[in-house]
Design a protein around this motif. Structure first.
Motif, PDB file in Angstrom:
ATOM      1  N   GLU A 232      17.652 -20.322  39.463  1.00  0.00           N
ATOM      2  CA  GLU A 232      17.436 -19.003  38.862  1.00  0.00           C
ATOM      3  C   GLU A 232      18.150 -17.915  39.649  1.00  0.00           C
ATOM      4  N   GLN A 233      18.116 -18.018  40.963  1.00  0.00           N
ATOM      5  CA  GLN A 233      18.797 -17.017  41.784  1.00  0.00           C
ATOM      6  C   GLN A 233      20.308 -17.121  41.639  1.00  0.00           C
ATOM      7  N   MET A 234      20.820 -18.348  41.529  1.00  0.00           N
ATOM      8  CA  MET A 234      22.273 -18.536  41.450  1.00  0.00           C
ATOM      9  C   MET A 234      22.822 -18.262  40.061  1.00  0.00           C
ATOM     10  N   MET A 235      22.169 -18.813  39.060  1.00  0.00           N
ATOM     11  CA  MET A 235      22.741 -18.774  37.716  1.00  0.00           C
ATOM     12  C   MET A 235      22.089 -17.721  36.820  1.00  0.00           C
ATOM     13  N   GLY A 236      20.986 -17.147  37.241  1.00  0.00           N
ATOM     14  CA  GLY A 236      20.288 -16.222  36.357  1.00  0.00           C
ATOM     15  C   GLY A 236      20.268 -14.813  36.877  1.00  0.00           C
ATOM     16  N   ARG A 237      21.439 -14.288  37.183  1.00  0.00           N
ATOM     17  CA  ARG A 237      21.500 -12.926  37.727  1.00  0.00           C
ATOM     18  C   ARG A 237      21.326 -11.882  36.624  1.00  0.00           C
ATOM     19  N   PHE A 238      20.171 -11.939  35.991  1.00  0.00           N
ATOM     20  CA  PHE A 238      19.860 -10.959  34.951  1.00  0.00           C
ATOM     21  C   PHE A 238      18.827  -9.990  35.493  1.00  0.00           C
ATOM     22  N   GLU A 239      18.683  -8.875  34.786  1.00  0.00           N
ATOM     23  CA  GLU A 239      17.606  -7.972  35.149  1.00  0.00           C
ATOM     24  C   GLU A 239      16.272  -8.667  34.872  1.00  0.00           C
ATOM     25  N   ARG A 240      15.308  -8.391  35.695  1.00  0.00           N
ATOM     26  CA  ARG A 240      13.994  -8.998  35.483  1.00  0.00           C
ATOM     27  C   ARG A 240      13.436  -8.570  34.140  1.00  0.00           C
ATOM     28  N   ASP A 241      12.787  -9.516  33.486  1.00  0.00           N
ATOM     29  CA  ASP A 241      12.245  -9.202  32.174  1.00  0.00           C
ATOM     30  C   ASP A 241      10.750  -9.489  32.151  1.00  0.00           C
ATOM     31  N   ALA A 242      10.171  -9.440  30.948  1.00  0.00           N
ATOM     32  CA  ALA A 242       8.724  -9.604  30.811  1.00  0.00           C
ATOM     33  C   ALA A 242       8.255 -10.966  31.292  1.00  0.00           C
ATOM     34  N   ARG A 333      21.385 -12.058  20.081  1.00  0.00           N
ATOM     35  CA  ARG A 333      22.134 -12.041  21.323  1.00  0.00           C
ATOM     36  C   ARG A 333      22.082 -13.427  21.951  1.00  0.00           C
ATOM     37  N   ARG A 334      23.074 -13.721  22.796  1.00  0.00           N
ATOM     38  CA  ARG A 334      23.049 -15.003  23.501  1.00  0.00           C
ATOM     39  C   ARG A 334      21.809 -15.043  24.389  1.00  0.00           C
ATOM     40  N   PRO A 335      21.056 -16.142  24.332  1.00  0.00           N
ATOM     41  CA  PRO A 335      19.815 -16.226  25.109  1.00  0.00           C
ATOM     42  C   PRO A 335      20.065 -16.066  26.611  1.00  0.00           C
ATOM     43  N   LYS A 336      19.070 -15.485  27.283  1.00  0.00           N
ATOM     44  CA  LYS A 336      19.158 -15.340  28.742  1.00  0.00           C
ATOM     45  C   LYS A 336      18.735 -16.653  29.408  1.00  0.00           C
ATOM     46  N   ALA A 337      19.430 -17.695  29.052  1.00  0.00           N
ATOM     47  CA  ALA A 337      19.150 -19.017  29.603  1.00  0.00           C
ATOM     48  C   ALA A 337      20.386 -19.868  29.413  1.00  0.00           C
ATOM     49  N   ARG A 338      20.485 -20.910  30.202  1.00  0.00           N
ATOM     50  CA  ARG A 338      21.576 -21.854  30.027  1.00  0.00           C
ATOM     51  C   ARG A 338      21.045 -23.088  29.315  1.00  0.00           C
ATOM     52  N   PRO A 339      21.847 -23.708  28.464  1.00  0.00           N
ATOM     53  CA  PRO A 339      21.393 -24.940  27.802  1.00  0.00           C
ATOM     54  C   PRO A 339      20.884 -25.969  28.807  1.00  0.00           C
ATOM     55  N   GLU A 340      21.584 -26.075  29.961  1.00  0.00           N
ATOM     56  CA  GLU A 340      21.178 -27.061  30.965  1.00  0.00           C
ATOM     57  C   GLU A 340      19.766 -26.797  31.482  1.00  0.00           C
ATOM     58  N   SER A 349      12.991 -20.533  30.905  1.00  0.00           N
ATOM     59  CA  SER A 349      14.187 -20.480  30.057  1.00  0.00           C
ATOM     60  C   SER A 349      13.842 -20.799  28.609  1.00  0.00           C
ATOM     61  N   THR A 350      13.002 -21.815  28.408  1.00  0.00           N
ATOM     62  CA  THR A 350      12.603 -22.194  27.044  1.00  0.00           C
ATOM     63  C   THR A 350      11.833 -21.061  26.382  1.00  0.00           C
ATOM     64  N   LEU A 351      10.930 -20.420  27.126  1.00  0.00           N
ATOM     65  CA  LEU A 351      10.162 -19.310  26.564  1.00  0.00           C
ATOM     66  C   LEU A 351      11.070 -18.140  26.183  1.00  0.00           C
ATOM     67  N   ARG A 352      12.076 -17.867  26.998  1.00  0.00           N
ATOM     68  CA  ARG A 352      13.001 -16.774  26.682  1.00  0.00           C
ATOM     69  C   ARG A 352      13.721 -17.044  25.362  1.00  0.00           C
ATOM     70  N   VAL A 353      14.152 -18.286  25.166  1.00  0.00           N
ATOM     71  CA  VAL A 353      14.866 -18.641  23.937  1.00  0.00           C
ATOM     72  C   VAL A 353      13.950 -18.478  22.727  1.00  0.00           C
ATOM     73  N   LEU A 354      12.738 -19.004  22.838  1.00  0.00           N
ATOM     74  CA  LEU A 354      11.812 -18.949  21.697  1.00  0.00           C
ATOM     75  C   LEU A 354      11.345 -17.524  21.415  1.00  0.00           C
ATOM     76  N   TYR A 355      11.129 -16.750  22.468  1.00  0.00           N
ATOM     77  CA  TYR A 355      10.706 -15.367  22.256  1.00  0.00           C
ATOM     78  C   TYR A 355      11.815 -14.558  21.593  1.00  0.00           C
ATOM     79  N   ASN A 356      13.048 -14.901  21.913  1.00  0.00           N
ATOM     80  CA  ASN A 356      14.193 -14.266  21.268  1.00  0.00           C
ATOM     81  C   ASN A 356      14.141 -14.488  19.759  1.00  0.00           C
ATOM     82  N   LEU A 357      13.757 -15.712  19.359  1.00  0.00           N
ATOM     83  CA  LEU A 357      13.614 -16.020  17.933  1.00  0.00           C
ATOM     84  C   LEU A 357      12.394 -15.305  17.344  1.00  0.00           C
ATOM     85  N   PHE A 358      11.311 -15.303  18.112  1.00  0.00           N
ATOM     86  CA  PHE A 358      10.066 -14.704  17.635  1.00  0.00           C
ATOM     87  C   PHE A 358      10.245 -13.223  17.298  1.00  0.00           C
ATOM     88  N   THR A 359      10.981 -12.484  18.134  1.00  0.00           N
ATOM     89  CA  THR A 359      11.127 -11.044  17.899  1.00  0.00           C
ATOM     90  C   THR A 359      11.864 -10.735  16.598  1.00  0.00           C
TER      91      THR A 359
END
Length: 365
Positions: A232-242, A333-340, A349-359
């Motif tokens: 997460e620290q290496m590959m997920g340099r995104f702003e912190r989210d909910a 938008r492209r999910p804030k997660a990597r397929p891997e 990562s899975t929750l971020r993808v699904l919540y993206n769909l939910f919204t």
């Protein structure tokens, strides 16, 4: 007195095939031989100093007998660290990634420190990743020319990474000096910045031997060098989210979010007589994600576009990546997660993808 029998002729070295070595095409043979000897000498010197940190090496070495100048300092990886399984995995993952990126250029890298030090392969790698052409000479045989090319390549890397606050842990001299630690830091930064479709092993550290010549003798010390932290620290340099907040400060509400998402996805998947009970595992192969996108957008996804019963890691990554493409086609938008990460059962990562769909689709019947 009988004369000595004639000595048999020395066996001829086998001729290298024309395309066997990429660096062979590029020239610079003399420079490489010189560098190889320097590195070999340094490794031998370093090994003799490893067992007596911060004390003179067991054998006096005069300045004229070594490649190190007085007060000069160089580093090498402790041989024990080189044999560490996680370190070997890191090197292999990065080596395979570089070769995957450069496959269309018919470039095959066999050893990172031997094939990347002169800037030629790094130039091609950066041009491919950044989709831009660097203004450098194609072939540089002299050491000066190689360092000039390296400087241009590393300046371009700096322009990319500076806005993101990267700590640059390499230099022209360290890369050209075949410092594997510096080369790994550079490749990890590039893989992270360009969100490479690889999973780097976490928490990889090496023991680095710092060898210094002082008063004609070699002295050494050991330093622990961190190469990778968490994914997460290496590959997920995104702003912190909910979800960061949920995981860190409100785990009690996490189950409520999971139940809401399960209800949302099952409302659609039940149409195909499918049901989800575990978000952590049931989306990891990408099948339900692909089917869910078809249901939400009201179209049939041809079965030949994805693996209905994926078996390998790569097949699962293909499915999740394909689902991400369907999401982009649907205006998300492209999910804030990597397929891997989804395939590797990373719940956040899975929750971020699904919540993206939910919204977007929570009111879809």
């Amino acid at each position: 007195m009988s004369s000595a029998p004639p000595r048999p002729p020395a066996p001829r070295a086998p001729r290298m095939k024309k395309d066997e070595s990429f660096l062979g095409k590029l020239g610079g043979t003399l420079a490489r031989k010189k560098k190889a000897k320097e590195v070999s000498d340094l490794q031998e010197e370093g090994k003799s100093a490893i067992n007596s940190p911060m004390h003179p090496a067991s054998v006096d070495i005069h300045p004229e007998d070594t490649q190190l100048e007085e007060n000069e300092e160089r580093t090498m990886i402790d041989p024990t660290s080189r044999e560490d399984l996680k370190f070997k995995e890191l090197v292999k993952v990065l080596l395979d990634w570089v070769n995957d990126v450069l496959v269309e250029d018919r470039i095959i890298v066999k050893q990172l420190e031997e094939d990347l030090y002169d800037g030629q392969v790094l130039q091609k790698l950066l041009e491919k990743l950044a989709d831009r052409k660097l203004n450098v000479a194609e072939v540089t045989q002299s050491e000066i020319g190689q360092k000039q090319k390296l400087q241009t390549v590393l300046d371009a890397v700096l322009d990319l990474l500076r806005p993101h606050g990267w700590a640059l842990r390499w230099s022209v001299d360290s890369i050209h000096g075949k410092n594997l630690v510096a080369i790994l830091h550079l490749l990890i930064a590039l893989a992270t910045h360009f969100r490479a479709p690889i999973r780097l092993p976490e928490h990889v550290s090496v023991q680095v031997v710092v060898v210094r010549k002082w008063e004609g003798l070699l002295h050494s010390s050991h330093v622990s060098e961190e190469l990778t932290s968490t994914t997460e620290q290496m590959m997920g340099r995104f702003e912190r989210d909910a979800f960061d907040t949920l995981f860190d400060h409100a785990p009690d509400k996490l189950n409520l979010v999971k139940k809401s998402l399960i209800t949302f996805v099952n409302k659609q998947l039940n149409k195909l007589n499918l049901e989800v009970t575990e978000l952590e595992t049931q989306f990891a192969d990408g099948v339900y994600l692909v089917l869910l996108m078809g249901l939400l957008e009201d179209y049939f996804v041809p079965l030949h576009n994805f693996y209905l019963t994926p078996e390998s890691f790569d097949q699962k990554v293909h499915n999740v990546s394909f689902a991400f493409e369907l999401m982009l086609d649907g205006g998300l938008r492209r999910p804030k997660a990597r397929p891997e990460d989804v395939v590797n059962l990373d719940l956040k990562s899975t929750l971020r993808v699904l919540y993206n769909l939910f919204t977007k689709y929570k009111n879809v019947e």
